[in-house]
Design a protein around this motif. Structure first.
Motif, PDB file in Angstrom:
ATOM      1  N   ASP A  41       0.840  -1.189   0.000  1.00 26.12           N
ATOM      2  CA  ASP A  41       0.000   0.000   0.000  1.00 26.12           C
ATOM      3  C   ASP A  41       0.875   1.239   0.000  1.00 26.12           C
ATOM      4  N   ARG A  42       1.900   1.166   0.832  1.00 25.54           N
ATOM      5  CA  ARG A  42       2.820   2.288   0.893  1.00 25.54           C
ATOM      6  C   ARG A  42       4.244   1.767   0.882  1.00 25.54           C
ATOM      7  N   VAL A  43       5.140   2.624   0.452  1.00 31.76           N
ATOM      8  CA  VAL A  43       6.530   2.225   0.326  1.00 31.76           C
ATOM      9  C   VAL A  43       7.400   3.295   0.975  1.00 31.76           C
ATOM     10  N   GLY A  44       8.425   2.869   1.660  1.00 31.46           N
ATOM     11  CA  GLY A  44       9.395   3.822   2.182  1.00 31.46           C
ATOM     12  C   GLY A  44      10.724   3.565   1.502  1.00 31.46           C
ATOM     13  N   LEU A  45      11.369   4.627   1.076  1.00 30.46           N
ATOM     14  CA  LEU A  45      12.620   4.476   0.342  1.00 30.46           C
ATOM     15  C   LEU A  45      13.778   4.800   1.272  1.00 30.46           C
ATOM     16  N   PHE A  46      14.623   3.822   1.487  1.00 28.92           N
ATOM     17  CA  PHE A  46      15.737   3.943   2.426  1.00 28.92           C
ATOM     18  C   PHE A  46      17.034   4.107   1.678  1.00 28.92           C
ATOM     19  N   VAL A  47      17.771   5.128   1.968  1.00 27.22           N
ATOM     20  CA  VAL A  47      19.116   5.240   1.427  1.00 27.22           C
ATOM     21  C   VAL A  47      20.050   5.704   2.533  1.00 27.22           C
ATOM     22  N   GLN A  48      21.096   4.955   2.762  1.00 25.82           N
ATOM     23  CA  GLN A  48      22.113   5.281   3.758  1.00 25.82           C
ATOM     24  C   GLN A  48      21.528   5.704   5.101  1.00 25.82           C
ATOM     25  N   GLY A  49      20.618   4.878   5.587  1.00 25.10           N
ATOM     26  CA  GLY A  49      20.080   5.104   6.917  1.00 25.10           C
ATOM     27  C   GLY A  49      19.024   6.181   6.997  1.00 25.10           C
ATOM     28  N   LYS A  50      18.691   6.770   5.860  1.00 21.81           N
ATOM     29  CA  LYS A  50      17.668   7.812   5.886  1.00 21.81           C
ATOM     30  C   LYS A  50      16.468   7.376   5.067  1.00 21.81           C
ATOM     31  N   LEU A  51      15.310   7.736   5.568  1.00 17.76           N
ATOM     32  CA  LEU A  51      14.093   7.486   4.815  1.00 17.76           C
ATOM     33  C   LEU A  51      13.879   8.717   3.942  1.00 17.76           C
ATOM     34  N   ILE A  52      14.140   8.556   2.636  1.00 16.76           N
ATOM     35  CA  ILE A  52      14.097   9.763   1.824  1.00 16.76           C
ATOM     36  C   ILE A  52      12.710  10.044   1.273  1.00 16.76           C
ATOM     37  N   ALA A  53      11.853   9.035   1.249  1.00 16.11           N
ATOM     38  CA  ALA A  53      10.499   9.280   0.791  1.00 16.11           C
ATOM     39  C   ALA A  53       9.610   8.175   1.308  1.00 16.11           C
ATOM     40  N   SER A  54       8.351   8.491   1.529  1.00 16.42           N
ATOM     41  CA  SER A  54       7.422   7.491   2.014  1.00 16.42           C
ATOM     42  C   SER A  54       6.037   7.821   1.502  1.00 16.42           C
ATOM     43  N   GLY A  55       5.304   6.818   1.067  1.00 20.62           N
ATOM     44  CA  GLY A  55       3.960   7.060   0.577  1.00 20.62           C
ATOM     45  C   GLY A  55       3.602   6.019  -0.458  1.00 20.62           C
ATOM     46  N   ASN A  56       2.443   6.163  -1.104  1.00 16.93           N
ATOM     47  CA  ASN A  56       2.142   5.211  -2.163  1.00 16.93           C
ATOM     48  C   ASN A  56       2.925   5.594  -3.413  1.00 16.93           C
ATOM     49  N   ILE A  57       2.856   4.743  -4.415  1.00 16.32           N
ATOM     50  CA  ILE A  57       3.744   4.899  -5.549  1.00 16.32           C
ATOM     51  C   ILE A  57       3.601   6.278  -6.202  1.00 16.32           C
ATOM     52  N   GLU A  58       2.319   6.721  -6.380  1.00 20.69           N
ATOM     53  CA  GLU A  58       2.106   8.001  -7.066  1.00 20.69           C
ATOM     54  C   GLU A  58       2.697   9.159  -6.273  1.00 20.69           C
ATOM     55  N   SER A  59       2.416   9.137  -4.950  1.00 20.29           N
ATOM     56  CA  SER A  59       2.894  10.276  -4.168  1.00 20.29           C
ATOM     57  C   SER A  59       4.410  10.222  -4.044  1.00 20.29           C
ATOM     58  N   LEU A  60       4.946   9.014  -4.076  1.00 17.00           N
ATOM     59  CA  LEU A  60       6.392   8.861  -4.021  1.00 17.00           C
ATOM     60  C   LEU A  60       7.017   9.527  -5.242  1.00 17.00           C
ATOM     61  N   ALA A  61       6.394   9.252  -6.394  1.00 10.06           N
ATOM     62  CA  ALA A  61       6.897   9.838  -7.628  1.00 10.06           C
ATOM     63  C   ALA A  61       6.817  11.357  -7.536  1.00 10.06           C
ATOM     64  N   LYS A  62       5.724  11.832  -6.971  1.00 11.07           N
ATOM     65  CA  LYS A  62       5.538  13.271  -6.856  1.00 11.07           C
ATOM     66  C   LYS A  62       6.595  13.881  -5.935  1.00 11.07           C
ATOM     67  N   GLN A  63       6.834  13.155  -4.796  1.00  6.36           N
ATOM     68  CA  GLN A  63       7.808  13.676  -3.829  1.00  6.36           C
ATOM     69  C   GLN A  63       9.207  13.765  -4.417  1.00  6.36           C
ATOM     70  N   LEU A  64       9.506  12.762  -5.267  1.00  6.89           N
ATOM     71  CA  LEU A  64      10.870  12.683  -5.740  1.00  6.89           C
ATOM     72  C   LEU A  64      11.077  13.459  -7.026  1.00  6.89           C
ATOM     73  N   ASP A  65       9.963  13.783  -7.639  1.00  6.63           N
ATOM     74  CA  ASP A  65      10.014  14.437  -8.928  1.00  6.63           C
ATOM     75  C   ASP A  65      10.146  15.933  -8.678  1.00  6.63           C
TER      76      ASP A  65
END
Lengths: 349, 336
Positions: free
Chosen positions: B209-233
């Motif tokens: 339902d939701r995904v959290g993106l982990f890089v080097q100990g930090k959660l850089i984004a969290s949310g469903n796929i669409e909002s994740l794309a929005k956050q990172l875009d």
């Protein structure tokens, strides 16, 4: 010593408490016994040990050693009785302490091979679970970490007691059969006390090897460390004490006070070694003629009747040794507890 | 899926774990709601497993707070462990015991009476498809079978939350599909909260339902796929790819003159190609969605449109953007 008794009190209270009151929220159904996680683990460990090849091999070695020592003892006793050299009081106990010189006595075998059983049962207690990835699965179940190491310890100690008691009773039975000389109740009690001391002694080595199994991730390292300590204490330690003794011995012309204090120092150093404690305790228990474990002056001996000590006095004499061994076990256990309690549990790391 | 308004079941605030100088997890804030399937996504060594260990009290956080079912895992580990089922990555079993024995041990450690435990274990083994291997020793199990046994092992204690660390690692594609299906079923039918970690993007994408993106100990984004794309875009641009024929100079000019255009990359043409009937491709990036305008322009110019596609950021693109080229990822897969 206080620490040891406190440990024991807590231990037994915990054991009895957990066995009876495992999960209050579940009503026990008729016929289904609901053990606490601790006892479930103890059962599992006990079963694992019994199934293992390692245990079979150990039992094989020890049984062979025992048969050998019984043979040596029986020939020694028979030869002694024929030539009227053997003191026939407490003849039965000589099954454990006598030898015709071809093989060591039963007591020597236990003091030498006992540590091996302890090390063999404990050296991979924790690190195998870790390397096989079962530790993290096990510790994610509702179970205290100290229960886990305590269960490992208890299961192995139970097994050790079963083995030692059956061997001891077997020797008694065989002795009865071969020399045909029935033991007195006191002799039986003395043998039982000896077996209890032996269990405590092996328990010390078990808890020592559990420390190594927590500290070292490789089972080979942990086994080697255990064996190294075992060899150190059973072979080299007495040599080192001998060297120190020679180097620091006062001149023959020195006063009696100086002589005695030197002797006491050496005794203290010797008593650090659990195998020395064990040999002191067992010789007191199995040889009622032993009246003291320290030096006695002629003044003290004057007026004493050279007769065997009653059982209660022998126990009293060996009591400090027993408590020391229990304390050493408790210290080892405390160290493993501290090491394990805050360790991070990763799968296969 | 943002409508999960119930009480959060897992809460982490400013959670930090340091190993000496190295920070494994840094200032993590994460809330997971009841009944959710949450995916922790990140390359190896990103701090996913460490985070999971802190949730279970298997390691202590250096600072910050974790609450699982409102409980502190470091203080009340038993209560937490009673409610949470955890499957470590590369789960281990007692190899010389049977699958049933292994399950029974777990059940009894959780205080389930032996008769009930047996019934439940048999049910679960059937559910994960291991009913024919009851008497087989786990040592002879394949990787996929172990993983399925792991799921059964997690479920036998009837948890509220299940945490799966790399559940799909080293299983064949068919096995992965079955496993994911099982996890999805569990979440949908029994309302279990599922937390799973993975570095396989597509698997996470399928069921979470939701995904959290982990890089080097930090959660850089969290949310469903669409909002994740929005956050990172970060620039919010939309890319349109189209192919049309015949391509004319006029078309080129009109496309590059569109309102809100950021970049325009027309076909690489020589003069004679303009008259060709071959279709040619162009890529348009704009600050807003230019798809229909571009299509209208093509048709207005008398050309026929062969294809038009608005390019959306999938997790794939996001993933690659953060794990630069994925070279490290491939390597770590190779090791497993």
């Amino acid at each position: 010593m206080n620490a040891a008794t406190a440990f024991n009190n807590g231990f037994w209270k915990k054991l009895s408490g957990r066995l009876i009151n495992s999960r209050p929220d579940q009503t026990p159904e008729s016929g289904s016994r609901n053990y606490s996680p601790f006892w479930v683990l103890v059962q599992k460990e006990f079963g694992d040990h019994l199934r293992s090849w390692r245990f079979t091999i150990l039992i094989g070695i020890i049984t062979l050693a025992c048969i050998g020592s019984i043979y040596a003892a029986v020939t020694a006793i028979q030869a002694g009785v024929k030539s009227q050299q053997t003191d026939t009081s407490f003849l039965f106990l000589q099954m454990f302490t006598a030898s015709d010189g071809s093989l060591p006595t039963f007591v020597t075998f236990v003091s030498f091979l006992g540590p091996l059983i302890g090390i063999a049962l404990g050296f991979d207690a924790v690190n195998t679970e870790r390397s096989k990835g079962t530790l993290s699965r096990l510790l994610s179940q509702p179970l205290y970490r100290d229960d886990f190491i305590l269960a490992k310890f208890t299961a192995s100690l139970l097994l050790i007691s079963v083995v030692l008691f059956s061997l001891g009773l077997l020797v008694m039975g065989l002795g009865l059969f071969v020399i045909g000389y029935p033991p007195t109740p006191e002799e039986v009690l003395r043998v039982l006390c000896f077996l209890v001391v032996a269990v405590v002694y092996v328990g010390f080595w078990l808890s020592l090897s559990i420390i190594f199994s927590i500290r070292f991730r490789q089972t080979a390292t942990s086994a080697l460390s255990g064996i190294a300590l075992w060899i150190f204490f059973s072979v080299f330690y007495s040599m080192i004490i001998g060297l120190i003794d020679k180097a620091t011995a006062p001149a023959d012309s020195a006063g009696i006070g100086e002589q005695i204090s030197h002797f006491n120092w050496m005794l203290l150093l010797n008593r650090i070694s659990p195998s020395y404690l064990f040999s002191e305790a067992t010789s007191t228990l199995l040889m009622p003629g032993v009246r003291s474990l320290g030096p006695l002056t002629t003044e003290q001996v004057v007026g004493a009747i050279a007769s065997p000590l009653p059982l209660t006095q022998s126990i009293l004499l060996s009591w400090p040794q027993l408590i020391c061994m229990i304390a050493e076990t408790a210290i080892c256990f405390a160290i493993s507890y501290v090491l394990f309690m805050r360790q991070e549990i990763r799968s296969r790391a | 899926m943002e409508s999960f308004a119930q009480a959060p079941i897992i809460e982490m605030s400013r959670l930090t774990k340091k190993y000496g100088e190295q920070t494994a997890v840094s200032q993590l804030d994460l809330t997971i709601h009841r009944g959710e399937v949450y995916g922790l996504l990140g390359p190896n060594g990103a701090g996913k497993t460490t985070t999971i260990l802190m949730m279970l009290g298997l390691t202590e956080p250096s600072s910050g707070k974790v609450r699982v079912c409102g409980l502190d895992p470091a203080r009340q580990p038993l209560e937490v462990k009673r409610r949470v089922g955890y499957m470590p990555d590369d789960v281990g079993f007692y190899e010389d015991r049977t699958a049933l024995d292994n399950l029974l041990l777990t059940a009894r450690l959780n205080g389930i009476p032996i008769q009930d435990a047996r019934i439940q274990a048999l049910e679960l083994l059937e559910r994960v498809g291991l009913q024919h291997t009851l008497t087989k020793r786990v040592g002879a199990f394949s990787r996929g079978m172990r993983q399925r046994l792991g799921i059964a092992d997690v479920l036998i204690k009837k948890p509220e939350i299940i945490i799966l660390d790399e559940p799909t690692l080293g299983i064949d594609p068919e096995g992965v599909r079955e496993l994911l299906e099982l996890i999805e079923q569990l979440s949908r039918n029994e309302g279990l909260t599922v937390l799973l970690s993975s570095h396989h993007l597509h698997q996470v994408q399928q069921i979470c339902d939701r995904v959290g993106l982990f890089v080097q100990g930090k959660l850089i984004a969290s949310g469903n796929i669409e909002s994740l794309a929005k956050q990172l875009d970060d620039d919010g641009s939309v890319t349109v790819e189209l192919s049309a024929a015949p391509w004319s100079k006029e078309l080129d000019e009109r496309l590059s003159g569109l309102d809100g255009l950021l970049t325009y990359k027309g076909p690489d043409v020589s003069d004679h190609a303009y008259s060709s009937v071959l279709s040619l491709d162009a890529v348009i990036t704009g600050t807003r969605d230019l798809t229909s305008e571009a299509a209208r322009t093509v048709l207005d110019c008398g050309a026929s449109l062969f294809g038009i596609r608005r390019k959306q950021y999938g997790l794939d693109d996001i993933y690659h953007r953060y794990f630069e080229g994925g070279g490290q990822l491939e390597r770590s897969n190779g090791i497993q």
